[in-house]
Design an enzyme around this catalytic site. Structure first.
Site, mmCIF file in Angstrom:
data_model
loop_
_atom_site.group_PDB
_atom_site.id
_atom_site.type_symbol
_atom_site.label_atom_id
_atom_site.label_comp_id
_atom_site.label_asym_id
_atom_site.label_seq_id
_atom_site.Cartn_x
_atom_site.Cartn_y
_atom_site.Cartn_z
ATOM 1 N N CYS A 16 1.277 -0.990 0.406
ATOM 2 C CA CYS A 16 0.021 0.420 -0.190
ATOM 3 C C CYS A 16 0.694 1.172 -0.275
ATOM 4 C CB CYS A 16 -1.079 0.165 0.736
ATOM 5 S SG CYS A 16 -2.337 1.207 1.448
ATOM 6 N N CYS A 34 0.757 4.455 6.708
ATOM 7 C CA CYS A 34 0.067 4.693 7.761
ATOM 8 C C CYS A 34 0.973 4.104 8.888
ATOM 9 C CB CYS A 34 -0.699 3.506 7.527
ATOM 10 S SG CYS A 34 -2.758 5.086 6.871
ATOM 11 N N CYS A 42 0.367 0.010 9.975
ATOM 12 C CA CYS A 42 -0.165 -0.662 9.103
ATOM 13 C C CYS A 42 0.920 -1.862 8.549
ATOM 14 C CB CYS A 42 -0.794 -0.374 8.043
ATOM 15 S SG CYS A 42 -1.690 -1.348 6.945
ATOM 16 N N CYS A 92 -17.455 -9.015 5.337
ATOM 17 C CA CYS A 92 -16.291 -7.765 4.951
ATOM 18 C C CYS A 92 -14.956 -8.228 3.814
ATOM 19 C CB CYS A 92 -15.339 -6.900 6.373
ATOM 20 S SG CYS A 92 -17.125 -6.509 7.181
ATOM 21 N N CYS A 128 -19.711 -5.775 2.828
ATOM 22 C CA CYS A 128 -18.842 -4.574 2.943
ATOM 23 C C CYS A 128 -17.116 -4.948 2.660
ATOM 24 C CB CYS A 128 -18.378 -4.092 5.051
ATOM 25 S SG CYS A 128 -17.617 -3.067 5.402
ATOM 26 N N CYS A 148 -19.027 1.743 8.564
ATOM 27 C CA CYS A 148 -18.779 1.499 9.564
ATOM 28 C C CYS A 148 -17.105 2.720 9.268
ATOM 29 C CB CYS A 148 -18.122 0.657 8.483
ATOM 30 S SG CYS A 148 -16.776 -0.257 9.628
ATOM 31 N N ARG A 204 -17.879 -1.966 17.107
ATOM 32 C CA ARG A 204 -17.459 -3.667 17.214
ATOM 33 C C ARG A 204 -16.219 -2.919 18.597
ATOM 34 N NH1 ARG A 204 -16.468 -4.040 11.217
ATOM 35 N NH2 ARG A 204 -19.057 -4.467 11.678
#
Length: 360
Positions: A63, A67, A70, A107, A138, A198, A270
């Site tokens: 990616c 972040c 991550c 998801c 999702c 979400c 959640r």
């Protein structure tokens, strides 16, 4: 906020919480906070029902975002192997297995800054086929524009996940390749396309208590509130800049669950990433504080998650049960009714045409 106001339950969905009010909730005695959260929770949900979701990484690694939490970021060496977009058939197989294991929502996550057109075609087909199984769908695909969001909604996507991650002030300490405003824009685009939202955050990234209050304030400002609010505990992955950050006290994490429940009374809160590191006692307190959704399975994208057997055992101890999603059946019945109506309409038109022909 006065002590009286802080201890008064409210069922109303508010979008105007001040930081002083939120801090006052966090400062309540622990028992009082959980009692209030329970009152709010029971006003809107079956207190012993937990919504079950399963998460699958459909495209892993490399990616371009930075972040700091991550393992999929291409900026860090986490020994994670890059994988291409999964084939539709493999995704459907995983979705079937998730449904058989008790999940009501499936998801799918892809490590993209935003999806490319050629990939979106395949993603749309994934949504259609998973939806046909009777599961809620999702996706988390990064930033999407209005056209992409519209296409996903048309394919039948129920939820779009896009977390705010942390407070506006602390955000720049965690991510520099996209702004907090970019995230809000994506959420607005998703909502305008007609999908449910979400969105939540990650705790334990070195933020302070004020940042946790500010994160929840931003989530509660969204109108309507996100239908699903994942509260994640940081999973410290070797190779990421946050691998050695100080652990967050579990009681502070439970407080955040309870405050989220009070501030967003009609949302599913959640208990998400980090459950593998939590004791049964911590998880039990989270459910008591108002968490009523979990991810079920062995893995969340690339990090571990308690195995389904352990979850079932904990549910049995606590007297919890999976939330029954009537809308799965309702969606199927609705689609069947529309198909029947279309067939009847076409039949009526053919009869009318034959009548005209016969009269000539």
């Amino acid at each position: 906020m006065t002590a009286t106001a802080a201890n008064t339950p409210t069922d109303a969905a508010r979008h105007d919480w001040t930081l002083d009010e939120i801090n006052a909730l966090f400062a309540l005695p622990f028992n009082d906070l959980l009692f209030r959260a329970q009152q709010v929770h029971r006003a809107h949900f079956d207190a012993n029902a937990v919504q079950i979701s399963t998460l699958l990484s459909i495209k892993t690694g490399a990616c371009p975002e930075d972040c700091k939490y991550c393992p999929q970021s291409g900026h860090y060496n986490t020994q994670l192997e890059k994988e291409k977009l999964l084939e539709v058939e493999k995704v459907v197989e995983q979705a079937k297995a998730a449904k058989e294991a008790g999940a009501s929502r499936f998801c799918m996550g892809a490590a993209w800054r935003s999806p490319r057109d050629k990939d979106l075609v395949l993603v749309e087909e994934m949504v259609r086929q998973v939806k046909a199984l009777g599961l809620e769908t999702c996706m988390t695909l990064g930033m999407v524009d209005s056209d992409q969001a519209s296409r996903l909604a048309t394919a039948g996507l129920d939820y779009y996940n896009h977390n705010l991650d942390t407070s506006p002030d602390y955000y720049g300490e965690i991510i520099t390749t996209r702004t907090f405003g970019d995230r809000l824009d994506t959420l607005a685009t998703v909502r305008e396309a007609g999908m449910k939202v979400c969105s939540g955050g990650i705790l334990g990234m070195g933020e302070d208590a004020q940042d946790r209050s500010a994160l929840l304030q931003q989530l509660a400002r969204l109108s309507p509130h996100p239908e699903s609010v994942p509260i994640n505990m940081l999973v410290k992955v070797p190779g990421t800049p946050l691998e050695n950050v100080e652990d967050l006290d579990p009681i502070e994490f439970i407080r955040a669950i309870a405050v989220a429940r009070i501030m967003m009374p009609q949302s599913h809160v959640r208990l998400s990433a980090g459950r593998e590191q939590m004791s049964e006692s911590t998880q039990s307190l989270a459910f008591l504080a108002g968490a009523n959704s979990i991810f079920y399975g062995d893995k969340l994208l690339t990090t571990g998650n308690p195995q389904a057997d352990l979850d079932r055992a904990l549910f049995a101890k606590l007297g919890l049960h999976p939330e029954r999603r009537e809308t799965c059946e309702d969606d199927a019945i609705h689609a069947q009714r529309l198909a029947q109506q279309a067939e009847q309409h076409a039949r009526a038109e053919r009869v009318a045409e034959l009548a005209v022909d016969a009269s000539v």
